[in-house]
Design a protein around this motif. Structure first.
Motif, PDB file in Angstrom:
ATOM      1  N   ALA C 128       0.869  -1.230  -0.014  1.00  0.00           N
ATOM      2  CA  ALA C 128       0.090  -0.118   0.025  1.00  0.00           C
ATOM      3  C   ALA C 128       0.794   1.363   0.012  1.00  0.00           C
ATOM      4  O   ALA C 128       0.689   2.058  -0.641  1.00  0.00           O
ATOM      5  N   ASP C 129       1.889   1.348   0.581  1.00  0.00           N
ATOM      6  CA  ASP C 129       2.920   2.377   0.784  1.00  0.00           C
ATOM      7  C   ASP C 129       3.498   2.464  -0.677  1.00  0.00           C
ATOM      8  O   ASP C 129       3.590   3.640  -1.059  1.00  0.00           O
ATOM      9  N   GLY C 130       3.666   1.616  -1.339  1.00  0.00           N
ATOM     10  CA  GLY C 130       4.581   1.665  -2.559  1.00  0.00           C
ATOM     11  C   GLY C 130       3.381   2.170  -3.716  1.00  0.00           C
ATOM     12  O   GLY C 130       3.753   3.133  -4.372  1.00  0.00           O
ATOM     13  N   ILE C 131       2.420   1.749  -3.449  1.00  0.00           N
ATOM     14  CA  ILE C 131       1.215   1.972  -4.592  1.00  0.00           C
ATOM     15  C   ILE C 131       1.171   3.702  -4.368  1.00  0.00           C
ATOM     16  O   ILE C 131       0.951   4.124  -5.558  1.00  0.00           O
ATOM     17  N   GLN C 132       1.246   4.030  -3.252  1.00  0.00           N
ATOM     18  CA  GLN C 132       0.981   5.633  -3.296  1.00  0.00           C
ATOM     19  C   GLN C 132       2.166   6.459  -3.804  1.00  0.00           C
ATOM     20  O   GLN C 132       1.860   7.460  -4.253  1.00  0.00           O
ATOM     21  N   LEU C 133       3.260   5.951  -3.853  1.00  0.00           N
ATOM     22  CA  LEU C 133       4.486   6.500  -4.479  1.00  0.00           C
ATOM     23  C   LEU C 133       4.780   6.099  -5.924  1.00  0.00           C
ATOM     24  O   LEU C 133       5.731   6.831  -6.511  1.00  0.00           O
ATOM     25  N   VAL C 134       4.057   5.492  -6.516  1.00  0.00           N
ATOM     26  CA  VAL C 134       4.135   5.244  -8.137  1.00  0.00           C
ATOM     27  C   VAL C 134       3.689   6.426  -8.740  1.00  0.00           C
ATOM     28  O   VAL C 134       2.547   6.877  -8.431  1.00  0.00           O
ATOM     29  N   ASP C 135       4.458   7.017  -9.540  1.00  0.00           N
ATOM     30  CA  ASP C 135       3.965   8.204 -10.109  1.00  0.00           C
ATOM     31  C   ASP C 135       3.545   8.045 -11.490  1.00  0.00           C
ATOM     32  O   ASP C 135       4.493   7.559 -12.333  1.00  0.00           O
ATOM     33  N   VAL C 136       2.645   8.428 -11.776  1.00  0.00           N
ATOM     34  CA  VAL C 136       1.824   8.118 -13.247  1.00  0.00           C
ATOM     35  C   VAL C 136       1.440   9.496 -14.007  1.00  0.00           C
ATOM     36  O   VAL C 136       0.723  10.286 -13.353  1.00  0.00           O
ATOM     37  N   ASP C 137       1.886   9.755 -15.175  1.00  0.00           N
ATOM     38  CA  ASP C 137       1.729  10.988 -15.780  1.00  0.00           C
ATOM     39  C   ASP C 137       0.643  10.774 -16.790  1.00  0.00           C
ATOM     40  O   ASP C 137       0.937   9.990 -17.824  1.00  0.00           O
ATOM     41  N   TYR C 138      -0.665  11.363 -16.574  1.00  0.00           N
ATOM     42  CA  TYR C 138      -1.552  11.086 -17.407  1.00  0.00           C
ATOM     43  C   TYR C 138      -1.920  12.480 -18.374  1.00  0.00           C
ATOM     44  O   TYR C 138      -1.700  13.433 -17.954  1.00  0.00           O
ATOM     45  N   GLU C 139      -2.392  12.064 -19.634  1.00  0.00           N
ATOM     46  CA  GLU C 139      -3.144  13.255 -20.208  1.00  0.00           C
ATOM     47  C   GLU C 139      -4.484  12.836 -20.662  1.00  0.00           C
ATOM     48  O   GLU C 139      -4.724  11.387 -21.201  1.00  0.00           O
ATOM     49  N   GLU C 140      -5.348  13.403 -20.074  1.00  0.00           N
ATOM     50  CA  GLU C 140      -6.715  13.119 -20.014  1.00  0.00           C
ATOM     51  C   GLU C 140      -7.127  13.014 -21.413  1.00  0.00           C
ATOM     52  O   GLU C 140      -7.056  14.219 -22.270  1.00  0.00           O
ATOM     53  N   LEU C 141      -8.265  12.436 -21.843  1.00  0.00           N
ATOM     54  CA  LEU C 141      -8.923  12.124 -23.113  1.00  0.00           C
ATOM     55  C   LEU C 141     -10.448  12.430 -22.938  1.00  0.00           C
ATOM     56  O   LEU C 141     -10.741  12.170 -21.706  1.00  0.00           O
ATOM     57  N   PRO C 142     -11.159  12.610 -23.873  1.00  0.00           N
ATOM     58  CA  PRO C 142     -12.610  12.937 -23.605  1.00  0.00           C
ATOM     59  C   PRO C 142     -12.995  11.594 -23.382  1.00  0.00           C
ATOM     60  O   PRO C 142     -12.764  10.467 -23.900  1.00  0.00           O
ATOM     61  N   VAL C 143     -14.183  11.568 -22.344  1.00  0.00           N
ATOM     62  CA  VAL C 143     -14.675  10.412 -21.713  1.00  0.00           C
ATOM     63  C   VAL C 143     -16.155  10.006 -22.371  1.00  0.00           C
ATOM     64  O   VAL C 143     -16.893  10.935 -22.739  1.00  0.00           O
ATOM     65  N   LEU C 144     -16.238   8.766 -22.524  1.00  0.00           N
ATOM     66  CA  LEU C 144     -17.398   8.461 -23.185  1.00  0.00           C
ATOM     67  C   LEU C 144     -18.379   7.517 -22.201  1.00  0.00           C
ATOM     68  O   LEU C 144     -17.833   6.285 -21.843  1.00  0.00           O
ATOM     69  N   ILE C 145     -19.409   7.849 -21.492  1.00  0.00           N
ATOM     70  CA  ILE C 145     -20.110   7.387 -20.721  1.00  0.00           C
ATOM     71  C   ILE C 145     -21.469   6.503 -20.963  1.00  0.00           C
ATOM     72  O   ILE C 145     -21.827   5.745 -20.681  1.00  0.00           O
ATOM     73  N   ASP C 146     -22.252   7.599 -21.912  1.00  0.00           N
ATOM     74  CA  ASP C 146     -23.544   7.246 -22.429  1.00  0.00           C
ATOM     75  C   ASP C 146     -23.437   6.235 -23.608  1.00  0.00           C
ATOM     76  O   ASP C 146     -22.813   6.612 -24.756  1.00  0.00           O
ATOM     77  N   PRO C 147     -23.871   5.033 -23.591  1.00  0.00           N
ATOM     78  CA  PRO C 147     -23.753   4.115 -24.557  1.00  0.00           C
ATOM     79  C   PRO C 147     -24.632   4.712 -25.902  1.00  0.00           C
ATOM     80  O   PRO C 147     -24.370   4.182 -26.802  1.00  0.00           O
ATOM     81  N   LYS C 148     -25.598   5.224 -25.558  1.00  0.00           N
ATOM     82  CA  LYS C 148     -26.304   5.902 -26.607  1.00  0.00           C
ATOM     83  C   LYS C 148     -25.361   6.747 -27.503  1.00  0.00           C
ATOM     84  O   LYS C 148     -25.908   6.883 -28.767  1.00  0.00           O
ATOM     85  N   LYS C 149     -24.542   7.246 -27.047  1.00  0.00           N
ATOM     86  CA  LYS C 149     -23.677   8.214 -27.875  1.00  0.00           C
ATOM     87  C   LYS C 149     -22.323   7.583 -28.325  1.00  0.00           C
ATOM     88  O   LYS C 149     -21.692   8.100 -29.165  1.00  0.00           O
ATOM     89  N   ALA C 150     -22.166   6.167 -28.079  1.00  0.00           N
ATOM     90  CA  ALA C 150     -21.142   5.669 -28.524  1.00  0.00           C
ATOM     91  C   ALA C 150     -20.888   5.300 -29.929  1.00  0.00           C
ATOM     92  O   ALA C 150     -19.789   5.322 -30.543  1.00  0.00           O
ATOM     93  N   LEU C 151     -22.156   5.094 -30.575  1.00  0.00           N
ATOM     94  CA  LEU C 151     -22.231   4.735 -31.949  1.00  0.00           C
ATOM     95  C   LEU C 151     -22.272   6.051 -32.765  1.00  0.00           C
ATOM     96  O   LEU C 151     -22.308   5.925 -34.153  1.00  0.00           O
ATOM     97  N   GLU C 152     -22.313   7.306 -32.155  1.00  0.00           N
ATOM     98  CA  GLU C 152     -22.460   8.517 -32.934  1.00  0.00           C
ATOM     99  C   GLU C 152     -21.071   8.663 -33.721  1.00  0.00           C
ATOM    100  O   GLU C 152     -20.189   8.352 -33.437  1.00  0.00           O
ATOM    101  N   ASP C 153     -21.326   9.483 -35.064  1.00  0.00           N
ATOM    102  CA  ASP C 153     -20.166   9.839 -35.696  1.00  0.00           C
ATOM    103  C   ASP C 153     -19.422  10.797 -34.845  1.00  0.00           C
ATOM    104  O   ASP C 153     -20.051  11.700 -34.192  1.00  0.00           O
ATOM    105  N   GLY C 154     -18.172  10.754 -34.717  1.00  0.00           N
ATOM    106  CA  GLY C 154     -17.224  11.653 -34.197  1.00  0.00           C
ATOM    107  C   GLY C 154     -17.400  11.339 -32.707  1.00  0.00           C
ATOM    108  O   GLY C 154     -16.424  12.138 -31.827  1.00  0.00           O
TER     109      GLY C 154
END
Lengths: 289, 162, 801
Positions: C128-154
């Motif tokens: 648990a101590d180790g997990i807290q100290l792993v540094d991960v650098d993320y670049e956020e991407l657009p999030v898709l939560i609504d499945p009804k929007k999943a199949l839309e163009d774009g």
């Protein structure tokens, strides 16, 4: 789900606690029943470097009547609150509220002081203390001071406690004759935080309300003392119009967050329903004796 | 982090160990003492699978540090049977099908044990409130309630006979 | 040879403790003493502990991972990332649905709490101590939560790894976020039925994302013996042999070098069928370090990452004549499978057995389509206490029956009686391709109505409505389809879904049986012993049942989809019969008669017409090792692999009565009556326990459970603080009942029951809640029926003041 490391202290007296807190400053935190703090530590949302366990501190536990007022040590557990027939006789809202907190195991260790002092707006005891106009006895290196429950809460987990201070006792003034009390809580299940809850005390004499206090749980960033709602009842016969006015005044000050317990509109509505229910119950109890 | 020596009585026997202050009581019991009857089901003090008796109170041992139990008395499911004889609660749980996967059972039994100390003749509703800090996903509670009430009766009868 | 004791056949039968009795459970002896042996109880010498660094984001690119600080924590031994697994080709793994799943996030994370790195340490505190100290650098991407929007163009493309593929394991797809399209039935005939219908109804019905959440979370201990090259994998597995095969395919180890052990398992409900990254990482860790590695999920990990269920956005339509006789059914489903298609069902069935959606009703024509899509949510789509997607199907049809009843103004029991498949129609071929084995639906519903006093309840409801009070009566007359399954259409990784049982009868007259299924609380050690006792005449107390060790048990597909009784119990019965066949030859030799002169009599073979001349199974057992006729092999051991000819179709009639507080939206369940027909009943006590448990899980789902995500893809409420788990206080009292319509094709006539109460319970609750508002024109209310949602309906109707 493992807390970060800390140093553990188990003082035996209030003075020792005070000097530990003075020495440790913001790095030290007192540990009462632990049922709010320890889960937070396991989630690493709290990482105190020092924990000061109050379990062994003398003089922080117990319920006593002092010149008509009720004094409750901060380390008195919810289970002890529930068990005390004398307390239930003098101030029944405490048992009523304590029975709605968490579950038997948590109540066995969870303390009234912890519930009152940690500043979680979801806790049940603060609104009750506002309704009975309790005072909190705080100790720090500058000595003792008291703060009214109604003035204690400043924000989510923010209270009038200064760094180096801790809650030692709660003092509840003698409830006036003819007072009825009620705590009504709407919740999803046993032990859950309130969707909305209301604590009410009111006294009637000759059919007229001489005293009233209304306070709300978990419908704002702090527990809420509904002053206008309280005022709306005083001097009335607590008739339908007065109740309606009080409910409206109580709902008006709510500002709940939307969460899994419901959207804002519902929780405000629920605050109204609980307030009405608590006023009506308290009134019936006031009239009943 | 420096370790602290602790000493306590567990199921009537002296137990000692060296723990970090942050060591949770449940981990001390399970990992150091090898008493794996008490389980971990949620870690946020909601499920009650870790319930043990500490100084005569039911507590959730995932939310108590082992150092807090120093000098105390602990009862776990392993200490319920006496002299090779099952506790009436254990017998009743088996008789009334009060368990299925068995994972919540130790916490449920130890909690029920304390409940019956506090209230030797609980109603259905009182049992349900009494075990409301213990979640079970298998039984729907109905047979647990039945088992606890039957055990309570057996215990009262035993008491009366003595 | 003959016995001197003169016990009656009935006494001898009772002594067996066989099929039909309320035998107390063998497994309880250890559980009530705290001597169960669950995964976290396993402690191997030199064992270390691994746990995950998880993504705080639902969709993000991983720019870098820095584990140096973590590695410096005292006690931390190693930190694995996708880069470490890549050379071993273990950073992705195949899923049971033909897709691939990241073991550790490779360049991108696709859901919150996805596994990013695996920290291995001397104990869980250091990890648990180790997990807290792993540094991960993320670049956020657009999030898709609504499945009804999943199949839309774009729409944001989630799975870049498969974006150019025409299919991801389950047929053609039409969009980078599309997984499959599955259809069943006759579209043209259905369109025609709707075009000519006197009445049609249509409803949007969402069955929310929920979680099985057994009290024990998932976990494993992997132990690689470098000298022998053998891997032992202990874990919370509902299907240990399948895990062995998967591990072999993923890790490239021969199956003979892999031993999978499922110790006692603290509930499964579908959560413990799949293969999870934790298993793979523990195995890799053990191989790399040469030490056993344990991984145990936290509760939040459990609810937010492994094995969600449902998340079906359904549109149901019925066509009917003016009397409510159904003439056609249409169902269209958008299935949210999350980030990876890791549903666990027979591989040819991307939407499981959803085409059981015609339910207990004689529907002449129907058409069903299901489209699976990716979203930034946890992957899965498991069968939570149900046969594959049957809960969703049963929910849809049982809700739609009520919608139709309301539309034409017919009572909700009556609409069912008008549409039931009639007893004389069995075996019944449904328009969507299933052959229902047996059933008597009208008898079950009528018995239920009588038991609850249905007419009186409706009268009371009318009186209450006149007073402005809300009371609802919910009926569900569901049919399950369980026991996957026949080899012609059920397989996992090509392996047919048979089940197995090996029986060894020992010289002194006791027996050991081993099976490919795995109990997760259902009491297999008891019920299998009962079945075998009846079949071979050895008392169930003398029969030891073992499961969950692939080194000893014959290959089996495991326990889920209520398949233990339909498939496993059949294998047990047939293995017993094979034992008896050989025993008969031995008895004939012992009694010096022809086999044809013998008849089976509870626990012995008796010479026809000479009841005193008999050979007991106990004596035959010894003879099998000491006194055999010429030409017969020694021993009394068999193994049976049972390929079921058909599924079984348990059914039930449930009636739920609720009162609704119109001011707060609170629902109070006043009564719940459950009649189940699971064919032959092996252990009524255990059946009743299964029904209690399944109804309680149904109650949780219907009244409060939902895994909710915000727009950022944050999972809200994955702990027991927020995720609704009913306690003993909220849980209603259950009243159980039964009818018995044996399955004609099952060796025992048994059908399985564990999942029926969940399948039938949810629509019964939901129908009761909606029924409380039916007179106000309400036809559907979204689940779960949390007080706030119910209040919203009251508020919209203006009745909450």
């Amino acid at each position: 789900m493992i807390p970060a490391s800390f140093e553990y202290h188990r003082p035996g007296s209030v003075d020792e606690v005070v000097s530990l807190l003075a020495e440790l400053g913001e790095e030290g935190r007192v540990l009462a029943g632990g049922h709010s703090l320890i889960p937070m530590m396991k989630l690493r949302l709290a990482e105190p470097a020092h924990l000061i366990d109050l379990t062994g501190v003398e003089g922080l536990r117990g319920i006593a009547e002092v010149e008509g007022a009720i004094h409750i040590g901060a380390m008195t557990t919810q289970a002890e609150i529930i068990k005390s027939d004398a307390l239930a006789e003098r101030c029944p809202i405490l048992r009523e509220a304590a029975e709605l907190i968490a579950d038997p195991q948590v109540r066995a260790l969870g303390t009234i002081g912890g519930n009152a002092a940690n500043g979680d707006p979801g806790n049940d005891i603060p609104a009750v203390m506002m309704a009975v106009d309790a005072a909190y006895v705080l100790r720090g290196s500058d000595g003792e001071r008291t703060v009214a429950a109604r003035d204690f809460y400043q924000g989510p987990f923010e209270t009038a406690l200064a760094v180096g201070e801790f809650l030692t006792a709660i003092r509840i003034p003698a409830p006036p004759a003819g007072q009825g009390q009620a705590y009504c809580k709407l919740k999803r299940k046993v032990g859950d935080y309130a969707i909305a809850a209301t604590a009410v005390t009111l006294a009637v004499d000759g059919g007229v309300c001489g005293q009233a206090a209304v306070a709300l749980t978990n419908v704002g960033i702090t527990p809420l003392y509904a002053e206008a709602a309280s005022t709306a009842l005083v001097g009335t016969a607590v008739d339908a119009a007065a109740v309606e006015a009080a409910v409206e005044a109580a709902v008006a000050i709510t500002d709940p967050a939307a969460d899994l317990r419901g959207p804002v509109e519902y929780r405000r509505h629920a605050a109204g329903v609980m307030t009405r229910r608590a006023i009506e119950t308290a009134l019936a109890r006031a009239k009943g004796g | 982090m420096a370790k602290t020596d602790i000493k306590l009585t567990v199921n009537g026997q002296e137990a000692a160990g060296s723990v970090e202050p942050r060591t949770l009581l449940i981990h001390f019991l399970r990992e150091q003492l090898g008493l794996t009857g008490s389980h971990i089901g949620c870690e946020t003090s909601h499920c009650g699978a870790c319930t043990v008796d500490l100084n005569g109170k039911s507590v959730k041992s995932c939310t108590v540090f082992a150092v807090q139990a120093d000098g105390g008395e602990v009862l776990t499911v392993e200490g319920l049977a006496q002299g090779g004889e099952l506790h009436p609660l254990q017998a009743a749980f088996a008789e009334d099908h009060g368990l299925q996967c068995g994972f919540c059972t130790p916490g449920m039994l130890v909690r029920a044990h304390r409940l019956l100390q506090e209230n030797p003749d609980p109603s259905d509703a009182e049992v349900r409130v009494g075990i409301s800090g213990n979640l079970c996903r298998c039984t729907g509670y109905q047979n647990i309630v039945k088992a606890i009430r039957n055990a309570a009766q057996a215990m009262r009868e035993k008491e009366a006979a003595q | 040879m003959s016995e001197t004791k003169t016990e009656t056949a009935a006494e001898r039968e009772a002594a067996l403790g066989g099929i039909g009795c309320d035998k107390r459970r063998k497994e309880d002896a250890r559980f009530i003493r705290g001597q169960g042996n669950y995964i976290d109880d396993i402690k191997l010498p030199n064992m270390v502990f691994g746990d995950f660094v998880r993504s705080p984001y639902a969709h993000a690119r991983i720019k870098s991972i820095d584990a140096e600080k973590a590695k410096a924590v005292p006690g931390v031994i190693a930190v694995l990332t996708a880069a470490d697994l890549k050379p071993l080709n273990l950073h992705w793994m195949p899923t049971l649905a033909g897709d691939t799943q990241a073991v550790l996030a490779d360049e991108k994370v696709h859901f919150q709490n996805q596994e990013v790195a695996f920290v291995i340490a001397e104990d869980r505190y250091a990890a648990a101590d180790g997990i807290q100290l792993v540094d991960v650098d993320y670049e956020e991407l657009p999030v898709l939560i609504d499945p009804k929007k999943a199949l839309e163009d774009g729409a944001p493309i989630l799975r870049e790894d498969v974006k150019d593929k025409d299919e991801v394991g389950q047929g053609p797809r039409r969009h980078p976020n599309h997984i499959f399209n599955w259809q069943s039935g006759d579209k043209d005939a259905t369109d025609k039925a709707f075009a000519g219908a006197q009445v049609t109804v249509k409803e949007e019905i969402f069955y929310q994302r929920v979680h099985p959440a057994p009290i024990e979370t998932c976990g494993c201990v992997a132990s690689m013996d470098a000298v022998s090259g053998r891997l032992t994998l202990y874990g919370t597995f509902q299907a240990p042999h399948v895990v062995r095969t998967i591990v072999s395919l993923i890790a490239g180890l021969p199956e003979s070098k892999i031993r999978v052990i499922s110790p006692d398992v603290g509930g499964g409900f579908g959560n413990k069928v799949g293969a999870y990254p934790g298993y793979v990482c523990a195995i890799v860790g053990s191989i790399v370090l040469g030490r056993p590695v344990k991984w145990i999920e936290s509760r939040i990990d459990n609810i937010s990452t492994t094995a969600f269920a449902r998340d079906y956005h359904m549109t149901g339509e019925l066509a009917a004549d003016k009397d409510g006789k159904i003439t056609g059914l249409r169902a269209n489903v958008l299935a949210d499978h999350g980030a990876f298609n890791t549903h666990a069902q027979p591989m040819k069935w991307p939407a499981g057995f959803f085409n059981i959606v015609t339910g207990s009703y004689d529907v002449p024509t129907a058409h069903v389509t299901v489209d699976g899509v990716y979203t930034n949510k946890a992957p899965g789509g498991v069968s939570y206490r149900c046969s594959f997607r049957v809960t969703e199907a049963a929910y849809l049809i049982e809700r739609m029956l009520d919608v139709l009843a309301q539309k034409i103004g017919v009572d909700k029991a009556e609409i069912r009686l008008r549409n039931f498949i009639k007893p004389e129609q069995f075996p019944y071929n449904s328009c969507l391709g299933w052959e229902y084995d047996s059933g008597d639906y009208p008898a079950a519903l009528k018995q239920a109505m009588k038991a609850v006093g249905y007419e009186d309840l409706r009268k009371e409801q009318a009186e209450k409505r006149a007073r402005g009070e809300l009371m609802g009566i919910g009926i569900a007359t569901f049919t399950e389809i369980v026991g996957a399954g026949p080899s012609r259409n059920c397989d996992i990784l090509g392996i047919k879904m048979f089940e197995s049982c090996e029986i060894r009868v020992h010289p002194t007259g006791s027996a050991t049986a081993r099976l490919g299924t795995k109990s997760t609380g259902q009491g297999h050690e008891t019920t299998y012993a009962q079945i075998i006792a009846t079949e071979i005449g050895i008392p169930s107390d003398l029969i030891t049942v073992e499961e969950g060790d692939t080194d000893t048990a014959p290959y089996g597909l495991g326990t889920y989809g209520s398949r233990t009784t339909p498939v496993g119990a059949a294998a047990a019965a047939r293995a017993g019969r094979k034992i008896r066949e050989k025993a008969k030859k031995i008895a004939a030799h012992m009694l010096e008669v022809s086999e044809n002169d013998l008849e089976w009599d509870v626990d012995r073979f008796t010479v026809k017409g000479v009841p005193d001349l008999s050979a007991t199974m106990k004596d035959i057992a010894m003879a099998a090792y000491s006194n055999l006729p010429e030409g017969l092999e020694h021993g009394l051991e068999v193994v049976d692999y049972y390929d079921p000819p058909n599924m079984t179709y348990p059914f039930g009639a449930y009636i739920c009565v609720v009162d609704v507080n119109r001011h707060t939206g609170e629902i109070s369940v006043r009564s719940f009556y459950a009649l189940d027909d699971c064919g032959t009943r092996i252990n009524p006590m255990i059946i009743e326990g299964q029904v209690h448990g399944g109804l309680t899980e149904a109650f949780g789902i219907a009244m409060g459970q939902e895994i909710v995500y915000d727009d950022m893809g944050n999972v809200l409420g994955a702990s027991f603080l927020d995720y609704f788990m009913p306690t003993a206080v909220e849980t209603p009292h259950w009243e159980t009942d039964h009818t018995v319509t044996p399955s004609p094709h099952h060796p025992l006539g048994a059908k399985g029951v564990g999942e029926s109460p969940n399948v039938g319970g949810v629509p019964a609750f939901s129908n009761a809640v909606v029924d409380a508002f039916a007179h106000l024109g309400v036809t559907h209310m979204p689940m779960p029926h949390a007080a706030w949602r119910v209040w919203q309906t009251c508020h919209e109707l203006g009745i909450d003041k």
